[in-house]
Scaffold this motif. Structure first.
Motif, PDB file in Angstrom:
ATOM      1  N   VAL A  35      47.274  32.127  51.939  1.00  0.00           N
ATOM      2  CA  VAL A  35      47.883  31.390  50.681  1.00  0.00           C
ATOM      3  C   VAL A  35      47.010  32.580  49.531  1.00  0.00           C
ATOM      4  O   VAL A  35      45.457  32.604  49.911  1.00  0.00           O
ATOM      5  CB  VAL A  35      47.558  30.389  50.397  1.00  0.00           C
ATOM      6  CG1 VAL A  35      47.315  29.801  49.117  1.00  0.00           C
ATOM      7  CG2 VAL A  35      48.073  29.224  51.226  1.00  0.00           C
ATOM      8  N   ASP A  36      48.043  32.653  48.542  1.00  0.00           N
ATOM      9  CA  ASP A  36      46.762  34.127  47.735  1.00  0.00           C
ATOM     10  C   ASP A  36      46.212  33.137  47.169  1.00  0.00           C
ATOM     11  O   ASP A  36      46.873  31.913  46.402  1.00  0.00           O
ATOM     12  CB  ASP A  36      47.904  34.720  47.229  1.00  0.00           C
ATOM     13  CG  ASP A  36      48.961  35.818  47.606  1.00  0.00           C
ATOM     14  OD1 ASP A  36      48.291  36.204  48.885  1.00  0.00           O
ATOM     15  OD2 ASP A  36      49.836  36.102  47.523  1.00  0.00           O
ATOM     16  N   SER A  37      45.030  33.364  46.501  1.00  0.00           N
ATOM     17  CA  SER A  37      43.533  32.838  45.832  1.00  0.00           C
ATOM     18  C   SER A  37      44.682  32.939  44.468  1.00  0.00           C
ATOM     19  O   SER A  37      45.360  33.697  42.883  1.00  0.00           O
ATOM     20  CB  SER A  37      42.344  33.735  45.915  1.00  0.00           C
ATOM     21  OG  SER A  37      41.903  32.838  44.762  1.00  0.00           O
ATOM     22  N   ILE A  38      44.299  31.495  43.079  1.00  0.00           N
ATOM     23  CA  ILE A  38      44.350  31.145  42.322  1.00  0.00           C
ATOM     24  C   ILE A  38      43.802  32.702  41.793  1.00  0.00           C
ATOM     25  O   ILE A  38      44.455  32.811  40.118  1.00  0.00           O
ATOM     26  CB  ILE A  38      44.692  30.744  41.197  1.00  0.00           C
ATOM     27  CG1 ILE A  38      44.005  29.520  41.526  1.00  0.00           C
ATOM     28  CG2 ILE A  38      45.748  29.307  42.377  1.00  0.00           C
ATOM     29  CD1 ILE A  38      43.885  28.131  40.667  1.00  0.00           C
ATOM     30  N   LYS A  39      43.025  33.475  41.726  1.00  0.00           N
ATOM     31  CA  LYS A  39      41.805  34.089  40.825  1.00  0.00           C
ATOM     32  C   LYS A  39      42.558  35.014  40.625  1.00  0.00           C
ATOM     33  O   LYS A  39      42.054  35.628  39.999  1.00  0.00           O
ATOM     34  CB  LYS A  39      40.774  33.990  41.285  1.00  0.00           C
ATOM     35  CG  LYS A  39      39.774  32.582  41.631  1.00  0.00           C
ATOM     36  CD  LYS A  39      38.268  32.837  41.771  1.00  0.00           C
ATOM     37  CE  LYS A  39      37.719  31.208  42.260  1.00  0.00           C
ATOM     38  NZ  LYS A  39      36.512  31.624  42.737  1.00  0.00           N
ATOM     39  N   PHE A  40      43.290  35.772  41.603  1.00  0.00           N
ATOM     40  CA  PHE A  40      43.886  37.371  42.180  1.00  0.00           C
ATOM     41  C   PHE A  40      45.439  37.337  41.005  1.00  0.00           C
ATOM     42  O   PHE A  40      45.524  38.537  40.821  1.00  0.00           O
ATOM     43  CB  PHE A  40      43.774  37.930  42.913  1.00  0.00           C
ATOM     44  CG  PHE A  40      42.060  37.414  43.878  1.00  0.00           C
ATOM     45  CD1 PHE A  40      41.016  37.766  42.910  1.00  0.00           C
ATOM     46  CD2 PHE A  40      42.025  36.875  44.909  1.00  0.00           C
ATOM     47  CE1 PHE A  40      39.448  37.240  43.717  1.00  0.00           C
ATOM     48  CE2 PHE A  40      41.119  36.715  45.643  1.00  0.00           C
ATOM     49  CZ  PHE A  40      39.888  37.522  44.350  1.00  0.00           C
ATOM     50  N   CYS A  41      46.175  36.262  41.437  1.00  0.00           N
ATOM     51  CA  CYS A  41      47.029  36.902  40.197  1.00  0.00           C
ATOM     52  C   CYS A  41      47.676  35.047  40.336  1.00  0.00           C
ATOM     53  O   CYS A  41      47.325  34.315  40.084  1.00  0.00           O
ATOM     54  CB  CYS A  41      48.507  37.618  41.606  1.00  0.00           C
ATOM     55  SG  CYS A  41      48.523  37.006  43.144  1.00  0.00           S
ATOM     56  N   GLY A  42      48.660  34.988  39.080  1.00  0.00           N
ATOM     57  CA  GLY A  42      49.225  33.886  38.719  1.00  0.00           C
ATOM     58  C   GLY A  42      50.244  33.071  39.426  1.00  0.00           C
ATOM     59  O   GLY A  42      50.421  33.585  41.088  1.00  0.00           O
ATOM     60  N   ALA A  43      51.011  32.698  38.738  1.00  0.00           N
ATOM     61  CA  ALA A  43      52.015  31.634  39.255  1.00  0.00           C
ATOM     62  C   ALA A  43      53.041  31.988  39.691  1.00  0.00           C
ATOM     63  O   ALA A  43      54.271  31.739  40.978  1.00  0.00           O
ATOM     64  CB  ALA A  43      52.659  30.914  38.546  1.00  0.00           C
ATOM     65  N   THR A  44      53.785  33.421  40.097  1.00  0.00           N
ATOM     66  CA  THR A  44      54.931  34.613  40.129  1.00  0.00           C
ATOM     67  C   THR A  44      54.682  35.532  40.957  1.00  0.00           C
ATOM     68  O   THR A  44      53.907  36.397  39.894  1.00  0.00           O
ATOM     69  CB  THR A  44      55.836  34.455  39.197  1.00  0.00           C
ATOM     70  OG1 THR A  44      56.251  33.152  38.822  1.00  0.00           O
ATOM     71  CG2 THR A  44      57.466  34.680  39.786  1.00  0.00           C
ATOM     72  N   ILE A  45      54.960  36.014  41.720  1.00  0.00           N
ATOM     73  CA  ILE A  45      54.876  37.583  42.431  1.00  0.00           C
ATOM     74  C   ILE A  45      56.375  37.744  42.889  1.00  0.00           C
ATOM     75  O   ILE A  45      57.692  36.728  42.772  1.00  0.00           O
ATOM     76  CB  ILE A  45      53.867  37.517  43.591  1.00  0.00           C
ATOM     77  CG1 ILE A  45      54.040  36.273  45.318  1.00  0.00           C
ATOM     78  CG2 ILE A  45      52.924  37.163  43.572  1.00  0.00           C
ATOM     79  CD1 ILE A  45      53.421  37.155  45.409  1.00  0.00           C
TER      80      ILE A  45
END
Length: 221
Positions: A122-132
């Motif tokens: 699960v990607d950290s919310i520190k490194f990118c926002g709500a959408t990829i």
């Protein structure tokens, strides 16, 4: 495949590209985990691949990632693009991100060798926002999402070359995601042989972080 043929793929039912453990998870992630097959024409895919190849070729494939999420990869962050590639990325932005979302200034490019894979994470919310949003080049692959608290809830996305996938909201934070290794690469009963795969990933800015914030480790997607 001709561009017109790729665009026609979009008329096939959603079940051709997305399958899940049951109707509940399919409904829950209907707008959070999307596949746009045939988003790129063959010429557009070749444009991106041709631009990326010289830079990727200078790098060696690696077998250890900073968060142990990827095996058999090379990657780069790219902010300067040709005019033709910029036009493609602008289409991605229009298709995947809301007008109020700010994107990270650099695009993450991830090159998996044929036997490379991405482990569940699960990607950290520190490194990118709500959408990829990621463009898939060269090889088909299967992305699997599994609920972090209810592992019986899962979704699989068939990512053909030229497709665009979008993950947002619950699909980003409540589900792990992975790219299946070659020997596990099936979509339902269909074998999806893995070759070399390049993904070109655009990311929204983390909430509360300005565009000039510190560099972020890229997601493994």
């Amino acid at each position: 495949m001709a561009a017109s043929g790729r665009l026609a793929l979009g008329t096939l039912p959603r079940s051709s590209w997305v399958r899940g453990s049951g109707p509940a998870v399919l409904s829950r992630l209907r707008d959070a985990a999307l596949v746009r097959p045939g988003f790129l024409s063959t010429a557009e895919e070749e444009t991106l691949s041709r631009e990326l190849e010289p830079e990727l070729r200078r790098r060696r494939y690696e077998y250890a990632h900073w968060d142990a999420a990827i095996h058999g990869f090379r990657e780069t962050e790219k902010s300067r693009w040709s005019e033709a590639s910029r036009a493609i990325l602008q289409r991605v932005q229009a298709a995947a991100f809301s007008p109020g979302q700010t994107l990270l200034p650099s695009v993450h490019v991830l090159d998996l060798e044929p036997r490379g894979y991405i482990k569940p994470h699960v990607d950290s919310i520190k490194f990118c926002g709500a959408t990829i949003a990621g463009l898939s080049l060269l090889s088909p692959s299967v992305m699997r999402l599994v609920h972090t608290q209810e592992p019986g809830e899962w979704l699989e996305l068939l990512l053909e070359p030229g497709s665009l996938y979008i993950l947002r909201g619950s699909a980003r934070y409540d589900f792990s995601h992975e790219i299946l290794r070659d020997e596990e690469s099936f979509f339902g009963g269909r074998r999806v042989p893995r070759g070399r795969r390049i993904s070109v990933i655009c990311r929204s800015l983390p909430e509360g972080m300005g565009p000039g914030g510190p560099g972020q480790p890229p997601p493994a997607c």
